[in-house]
Structures are given as structure tokens and as C-alpha cells.
Design a protein around this motif. Structure first.
Motif, PDB file in Angstrom:
ATOM      1  N   LYS A   1      -2.597  17.768  57.131  1.00 16.32           N
ATOM      2  CA  LYS A   1      -3.164  16.722  56.508  1.00 16.32           C
ATOM      3  C   LYS A   1      -3.232  17.000  54.843  1.00 16.32           C
ATOM      4  CE  LYS A   1      -3.961  13.721  59.731  1.00 16.32           C
ATOM      5  NZ  LYS A   1      -3.100  12.350  59.623  1.00 16.32           N
ATOM      6  N   ALA A   2      -3.658  18.329  54.668  1.00 12.87           N
ATOM      7  CA  ALA A   2      -3.689  18.737  53.363  1.00 12.87           C
ATOM      8  C   ALA A   2      -2.074  18.679  52.444  1.00 12.87           C
ATOM      9  CB  ALA A   2      -4.083  19.929  53.080  1.00 12.87           C
ATOM     10  N   TYR A   3      -0.968  19.078  53.231  1.00 10.85           N
ATOM     11  CA  TYR A   3       0.199  19.022  53.031  1.00 10.85           C
ATOM     12  C   TYR A   3       0.762  17.946  52.807  1.00 10.85           C
ATOM     13  CZ  TYR A   3       4.919  20.523  52.613  1.00 10.85           C
ATOM     14  OH  TYR A   3       6.217  20.847  52.000  1.00 10.85           O
ATOM     15  N   GLU A   4       0.331  16.863  53.741  1.00 13.35           N
ATOM     16  CA  GLU A   4       0.890  15.562  53.790  1.00 13.35           C
ATOM     17  C   GLU A   4       0.434  14.723  52.282  1.00 13.35           C
ATOM     18  OE1 GLU A   4       1.144  11.931  57.167  1.00 13.35           O
ATOM     19  OE2 GLU A   4      -0.794  12.840  56.959  1.00 13.35           O
ATOM     20  N   ALA A   5      -0.759  15.361  51.959  1.00 17.79           N
ATOM     21  CA  ALA A   5      -1.461  14.363  50.964  1.00 17.79           C
ATOM     22  C   ALA A   5      -1.023  15.245  49.585  1.00 17.79           C
ATOM     23  CB  ALA A   5      -3.042  14.821  51.083  1.00 17.79           C
ATOM     24  N   GLY A   6       0.040  16.225  49.562  1.00 18.26           N
ATOM     25  CA  GLY A   6       0.779  16.483  48.341  1.00 18.26           C
ATOM     26  C   GLY A   6      -0.018  17.900  47.936  1.00 18.26           C
ATOM     27  N   ALA A   7      -0.835  18.650  48.784  1.00 21.40           N
ATOM     28  CA  ALA A   7      -1.136  20.052  48.420  1.00 21.40           C
ATOM     29  C   ALA A   7       0.099  21.020  48.741  1.00 21.40           C
ATOM     30  CB  ALA A   7      -2.366  20.313  49.300  1.00 21.40           C
ATOM     31  N   ARG A   8       0.296  21.979  47.835  1.00 18.85           N
ATOM     32  CA  ARG A   8       1.215  22.876  48.212  1.00 18.85           C
ATOM     33  C   ARG A   8       0.621  24.133  48.103  1.00 18.85           C
ATOM     34  NH1 ARG A   8       2.741  19.158  50.119  1.00 18.85           N
ATOM     35  NH2 ARG A   8       4.944  18.184  49.673  1.00 18.85           N
ATOM     36  N   THR A   9      -0.798  24.343  48.339  1.00 20.99           N
ATOM     37  CA  THR A   9      -1.401  25.672  48.417  1.00 20.99           C
ATOM     38  C   THR A   9      -2.506  25.049  49.377  1.00 20.99           C
ATOM     39  OG1 THR A   9      -1.196  26.203  46.101  1.00 20.99           O
ATOM     40  CG2 THR A   9      -2.669  27.461  47.168  1.00 20.99           C
ATOM     41  N   PHE A  10      -2.688  26.109  50.361  1.00 22.03           N
ATOM     42  CA  PHE A  10      -3.751  25.877  51.321  1.00 22.03           C
ATOM     43  C   PHE A  10      -4.280  27.234  51.475  1.00 22.03           C
ATOM     44  CE2 PHE A  10      -5.596  25.566  55.484  1.00 22.03           C
ATOM     45  CZ  PHE A  10      -6.099  24.148  55.440  1.00 22.03           C
ATOM     46  N   ALA A  11      -5.823  27.198  51.344  1.00 22.83           N
ATOM     47  CA  ALA A  11      -6.729  28.589  51.466  1.00 22.83           C
ATOM     48  C   ALA A  11      -5.926  29.698  50.646  1.00 22.83           C
ATOM     49  CB  ALA A  11      -6.802  28.628  53.193  1.00 22.83           C
ATOM     50  N   GLY A  12      -5.350  29.448  49.703  1.00 21.45           N
ATOM     51  CA  GLY A  12      -4.765  30.292  48.671  1.00 21.45           C
ATOM     52  C   GLY A  12      -3.390  30.630  49.038  1.00 21.45           C
ATOM     53  N   HIS A  13      -2.678  30.226  50.034  1.00 18.21           N
ATOM     54  CA  HIS A  13      -1.367  30.466  50.359  1.00 18.21           C
ATOM     55  C   HIS A  13      -0.451  29.325  49.900  1.00 18.21           C
ATOM     56  CE1 HIS A  13      -2.450  33.696  53.195  1.00 18.21           C
ATOM     57  NE2 HIS A  13      -3.448  33.021  53.675  1.00 18.21           N
ATOM     58  N   ALA A  14       0.835  29.752  49.156  1.00 16.45           N
ATOM     59  CA  ALA A  14       1.494  28.907  48.666  1.00 16.45           C
ATOM     60  C   ALA A  14       2.473  28.288  49.632  1.00 16.45           C
ATOM     61  CB  ALA A  14       2.486  29.555  47.436  1.00 16.45           C
ATOM     62  N   LEU A  15       2.705  26.873  49.886  1.00 14.08           N
ATOM     63  CA  LEU A  15       3.336  26.325  50.824  1.00 14.08           C
ATOM     64  C   LEU A  15       4.721  25.702  50.288  1.00 14.08           C
ATOM     65  CD1 LEU A  15       0.674  24.521  52.622  1.00 14.08           C
ATOM     66  CD2 LEU A  15       1.774  26.919  53.218  1.00 14.08           C
ATOM     67  N   PRO A  16       5.976  25.971  50.661  1.00 13.76           N
ATOM     68  CA  PRO A  16       7.228  25.413  50.015  1.00 13.76           C
ATOM     69  C   PRO A  16       7.299  23.903  50.312  1.00 13.76           C
ATOM     70  CG  PRO A  16       7.720  26.138  52.350  1.00 13.76           C
ATOM     71  CD  PRO A  16       6.378  26.612  51.886  1.00 13.76           C
ATOM     72  N   ASP A  17       8.013  23.251  49.519  1.00 16.29           N
ATOM     73  CA  ASP A  17       8.550  21.857  49.356  1.00 16.29           C
ATOM     74  C   ASP A  17       9.302  21.446  50.684  1.00 16.29           C
ATOM     75  OD1 ASP A  17       6.807  20.878  47.324  1.00 16.29           O
ATOM     76  OD2 ASP A  17       8.424  21.566  46.004  1.00 16.29           O
ATOM     77  N   GLY A  18       9.422  20.489  51.059  1.00 19.88           N
ATOM     78  CA  GLY A  18      10.236  19.826  51.951  1.00 19.88           C
ATOM     79  C   GLY A  18      10.094  20.003  53.663  1.00 19.88           C
ATOM     80  N   MET A  19       8.781  20.376  53.871  1.00 20.46           N
ATOM     81  CA  MET A  19       8.375  20.967  55.256  1.00 20.46           C
ATOM     82  C   MET A  19       8.015  19.527  55.955  1.00 20.46           C
ATOM     83  SD  MET A  19       6.338  24.423  55.352  1.00 20.46           S
ATOM     84  CE  MET A  19       6.722  24.421  57.091  1.00 20.46           C
ATOM     85  N   ARG A  20       8.376  19.605  57.283  1.00 22.49           N
ATOM     86  CA  ARG A  20       7.815  18.495  58.089  1.00 22.49           C
ATOM     87  C   ARG A  20       6.751  18.640  59.157  1.00 22.49           C
ATOM     88  NH1 ARG A  20      11.994  16.935  61.785  1.00 22.49           N
ATOM     89  NH2 ARG A  20      13.129  19.069  61.577  1.00 22.49           N
ATOM     90  N   LYS A  21       5.925  17.911  59.586  1.00 20.74           N
ATOM     91  CA  LYS A  21       4.972  18.097  60.417  1.00 20.74           C
ATOM     92  C   LYS A  21       5.522  19.078  61.619  1.00 20.74           C
ATOM     93  CE  LYS A  21       0.923  16.434  63.070  1.00 20.74           C
ATOM     94  NZ  LYS A  21       0.330  15.163  63.701  1.00 20.74           N
ATOM     95  N   ASN A  22       4.666  20.186  62.072  1.00 16.60           N
ATOM     96  CA  ASN A  22       4.809  20.986  63.400  1.00 16.60           C
ATOM     97  C   ASN A  22       5.944  21.997  63.192  1.00 16.60           C
ATOM     98  OD1 ASN A  22       2.970  19.561  64.667  1.00 16.60           O
ATOM     99  ND2 ASN A  22       4.555  17.969  65.202  1.00 16.60           N
ATOM    100  N   GLN A  23       6.729  22.126  61.883  1.00 14.43           N
ATOM    101  CA  GLN A  23       7.365  23.194  61.509  1.00 14.43           C
ATOM    102  C   GLN A  23       6.640  24.602  61.519  1.00 14.43           C
ATOM    103  OE1 GLN A  23       9.588  21.606  57.906  1.00 14.43           O
ATOM    104  NE2 GLN A  23      11.295  22.486  59.008  1.00 14.43           N
ATOM    105  N   PRO A  24       7.552  25.653  61.812  1.00 14.61           N
ATOM    106  CA  PRO A  24       7.045  27.017  61.643  1.00 14.61           C
ATOM    107  C   PRO A  24       6.603  27.209  59.970  1.00 14.61           C
ATOM    108  CG  PRO A  24       9.059  27.207  62.404  1.00 14.61           C
ATOM    109  CD  PRO A  24       8.859  25.925  62.365  1.00 14.61           C
ATOM    110  N   LEU A  25       5.557  27.999  59.835  1.00 15.97           N
ATOM    111  CA  LEU A  25       5.414  28.177  58.388  1.00 15.97           C
ATOM    112  C   LEU A  25       6.307  29.601  57.899  1.00 15.97           C
ATOM    113  CD1 LEU A  25       1.631  28.185  58.585  1.00 15.97           C
ATOM    114  CD2 LEU A  25       2.987  26.545  57.129  1.00 15.97           C
ATOM    115  N   PRO A  26       6.643  30.001  56.631  1.00 18.54           N
ATOM    116  CA  PRO A  26       7.496  30.913  56.599  1.00 18.54           C
ATOM    117  C   PRO A  26       6.913  32.317  57.122  1.00 18.54           C
ATOM    118  CG  PRO A  26       6.957  29.636  54.493  1.00 18.54           C
ATOM    119  CD  PRO A  26       6.067  28.925  55.483  1.00 18.54           C
ATOM    120  N   ARG A  27       5.674  32.472  57.415  1.00 16.72           N
ATOM    121  CA  ARG A  27       5.120  33.504  57.800  1.00 16.72           C
ATOM    122  C   ARG A  27       3.390  32.999  58.506  1.00 16.72           C
ATOM    123  NH1 ARG A  27       3.536  33.772  52.890  1.00 16.72           N
ATOM    124  NH2 ARG A  27       1.471  34.426  52.351  1.00 16.72           N
ATOM    125  N   ALA A  28       3.089  33.629  59.452  1.00 18.92           N
ATOM    126  CA  ALA A  28       1.722  33.547  59.891  1.00 18.92           C
ATOM    127  C   ALA A  28       0.693  33.767  58.721  1.00 18.92           C
ATOM    128  CB  ALA A  28       1.348  34.345  61.118  1.00 18.92           C
TER     129      ALA A  28
END
Length: 331
Positions: free
Chosen positions: A128-155
Motif C-alpha cells: 500500500k505504501a509503494y502503490e501510494a508512491g513511497a520508494r522508501t519503507f522503514a528505511g529501505h530503498a525500493l526500486p521503481d517499476g515493481m508490481r504487487k507480489n513481486q519478490p523484493l531485491p532482498r529480504a
């Protein structure tokens, strides 16, 4: 009696609450959580945990599920046994299918949420945070272009503040949590290391069983009874369908490619029913769950137990209150 008939028969016998005032002739301190009723035996340094059939979603109790407490308690027992070499835990003994007696510990003021996928349905989820435009979550940077239920770059570890009943957990970064002064950096980093090791072990076992452990949460506490000093231990539960998101691995990729939700074996089924069918996401009183939803949820909980453990679930259909009272000498 078929399993479905047993589940329907159990709808009127679920364990919603415990009426006990004394255990072993003693009036003990009591704390009722969202799912567990706890009795503190301070004389023996023990906590008696009765795992009810209550189901919590969107930080609220939304009803009961047949045999849910038994599934959770016995799965926690399975995982505590399996992971004891990785991290010590508070389990002492299991005198009843719904009861665990544990060493009393001082809980850390944080939940340790490990995530390997961009998913979730609650307002506080990483998706929900990513869908709303956030690209940082709890201090972790998230890449653009991801879809729901995709694996994160790392745990990743996304700590969460602990909310009381009726309040909402809040995901925070390590720096934000430390700035609150709730936990020391050294203790948090020890806890984070244990959480990462447990999650890696859980994911390996799930993969061996044809499942994906997408995310989970751990609660840790300090066992202050050790003569050698305080020991950090796992408490509450571990890798159960309440604390974890399990998906079937066999059709995950195909369903992701079609934009479909993964087939799940956790309480996400109920969350989706609440959010999509009932239009409820935590505000106001929860809707009443239909019997077919409760039975389907029970099927999924039981199936999760059987796939994860490799054992057949043996439900105890007896009236839970007198059964537990007998096991604990409770009145």
C-alpha cells in the motif's frame, strides 16, 4: 464424520474466551491479547498461554475460526522445536492442544517484521505504501517499476511499534525506532540478527514443502531467569498462519504473470473478504463473518499445518473450556 462436517459442527464450539479465575488454586495475573489469554505465574516464572480461536485482522478481533487455536499452538510448538538451535525460545511444555506454558520473559517493545515480497492488503503494508508512491519503507530503498507480489531485491527487516488492542502498528526504520529510545542499538541489532536467521530457515523449510514464506513477524523477549545473564529468546508464536504469509509455490509465477493474487494459506483470505466483500478495513465494528468464510478459513489453517509439518492434523472436537480446565486445574 467428514472434515467439512466436523468444521461445521465446531462453529458453535469455538474457543472465544476463557472464564478461568484460578489456575492450580491460585488467582494469577491475567492479560488478554487479541488471540491469546495469558495467565502469569510469577512464583514459578511462567506464563500460561491459552490460544483461543479468535481471529485478528486490521488490528481488531473479527470473529472465531474452528480449531484455529489448536493449529496455531501446535504449529508454534513444531517451529519452536525446529528452530531451537538457531534461537532459544520461551516454550516449556504443552499440556493441552490450545495451551502452551512458557518461561515468563520481558518482551522487546518492537515487532520484527521480515519481508521478502512486495505485498499486503492493510493500510500499513509495504504494498500500500509503494502503490501510494513511497520508494522508501522503514528505511529501505525500493526500486521503481515493481508490481504487487513481486519478490523484493532482498529480504528486509521492517520493525513495527507494538499497538494495543484497537490501535494500529506502525512500521519504522531502525533509526526512527532508536530515536524513540525504546531499545538500545546493541539489543536491537542482536534481535535483528536472530530474526534474519529465523526467516532464512523458515523460507528454506517452506520451499522444501512447496510453499513460499513471503513475510512474517517475530516477537522476542529477555529471559531474565538465567544464572548466566539475560538471554534473548523468541516468544509468542513463530511461522504460523497468523504471523506469516504463506503462498503455494507451484503456480506463483503463473498467477503473478496474469496479475492474480497468489494462492495463500494464511489469514490473508479473511483480510481480503473483509476488505473486498465486506468493504471493511478496520474502522468501526467489524462485519459478521458468514459460516462459509469461517469454515474456509479453518480449512486453510489446517492445510497450512499439514503441509508445513508433513503430519495429519488431528482436531480435538471436545468442548474446549472443560478440557482446558481439566488440563490446568482451572476454575
Amino acid at each position: 464424520m467428514t472434515r467439512d462436517a466436523l468444521l461445521h459442527a465446531q462453529l458453535g464450539k469455538t474457543l472465544d474466551a476463557t472464564p478461568f479465575r484460578t489456575i492450580g488454586g491460585q488467582a494469577l495475573e491475567r492479560y488478554d491479547g487479541k488471540v491469546r489469554d495469558c495467565f502469569l505465574d510469577r512464583a514459578h516464572g511462567e506464563r500460561i498461554i491459552v490460544v483461543t480461536d479468535r481471529l485478528s485482522a486490521f488490528d481488531a478481533v473479527v470473529g472465531t475460526i474452528p480449531f484455529k487455536g489448536q493449529v496455531l499452538n501446535q504449529l508454534a510448538q513444531f517451529w519452536f522445536d525446529r528452530t531451537s538451535a538457531i534461537a532459544p525460545n520461551h516454550m516449556l511444555r504443552v499440556p493441552d492442544p490450545n495451551v502452551m506454558i512458557a518461561r515468563e520473559c520481558e518482551p522487546l517493545p518492537v515487532e520484527l517484521v521480515m519481508r521478502a515480497y512486495l505485498t499486503g492488503v492493510t493500510s500499513t503494508s509495504i504494498w500500500k505504501a509503494y502503490e501510494a508512491g513511497a520508494r522508501t519503507f522503514a528505511g529501505h530503498a525500493l526500486p521503481d517499476g515493481m508490481r504487487k507480489n513481486q519478490p523484493l531485491p532482498r529480504a528486509i527487516l521492517t520493525p513495527s511499534t507494538k499497538a494495543g488492542k484497537g490501535d494500529h502498528d506502525v512500521s519504522v526504520s531502525r533509526d526512527e525506532l532508536l530515536a524513540m529510545g525504546r531499545i538500545s542499538p546493541a539489543l536491537f541489532d542482536r534481535a535483528a540478527e536472530l530474526a534474519a536467521a529465523l526467516f532464512a530457515a523458515g523460507r528454506r523449510h517452506a520451499a522444501d514443502r512447496g510453499l513460499i514464506l513471503a513475510d512474517t513477524k517475530y516477537e522476542l523477549g529477555l529471559d531474565r531467569s538465567r544464572p548466566e545473564g539475560d538471554q534473548l529468546v523468541v516468544i509468542d508464536e513463530i511461522h504460523t498462519p497468523d504471523s506469516s504469509r504463506y503462498w503455494y509455490a507451484e503456480d506463483y509465477e503463473a498467477r503473478l504473470a496474469r496479475g492474480e493474487e497468489p494462492r495463500s494459506l494464511d489469514k490473508e483470505y479473511v483480510r481480503r473478504w473483509l476488505a473486498n466483500d465486506a468493504g471493511w478495513s478496520g474502522d468501526g465494528p467489524p462485519p459478521v463473518m458468514p459460516d462459509d468464510v469461517r469454515v474456509e478459513a479453518a480449512r486453510r489453517y489446517i492445510t497450512s499445518y499439514e503441509i508445513v509439518t508433513g503430519e495429519t492434523f488431528v482436531p480435538d472436537p471436545r468442548d474446549p473450556i472443560p478440557r482446558i480446565a481439566s488440563a490446568l486445574d482451572a476454575r
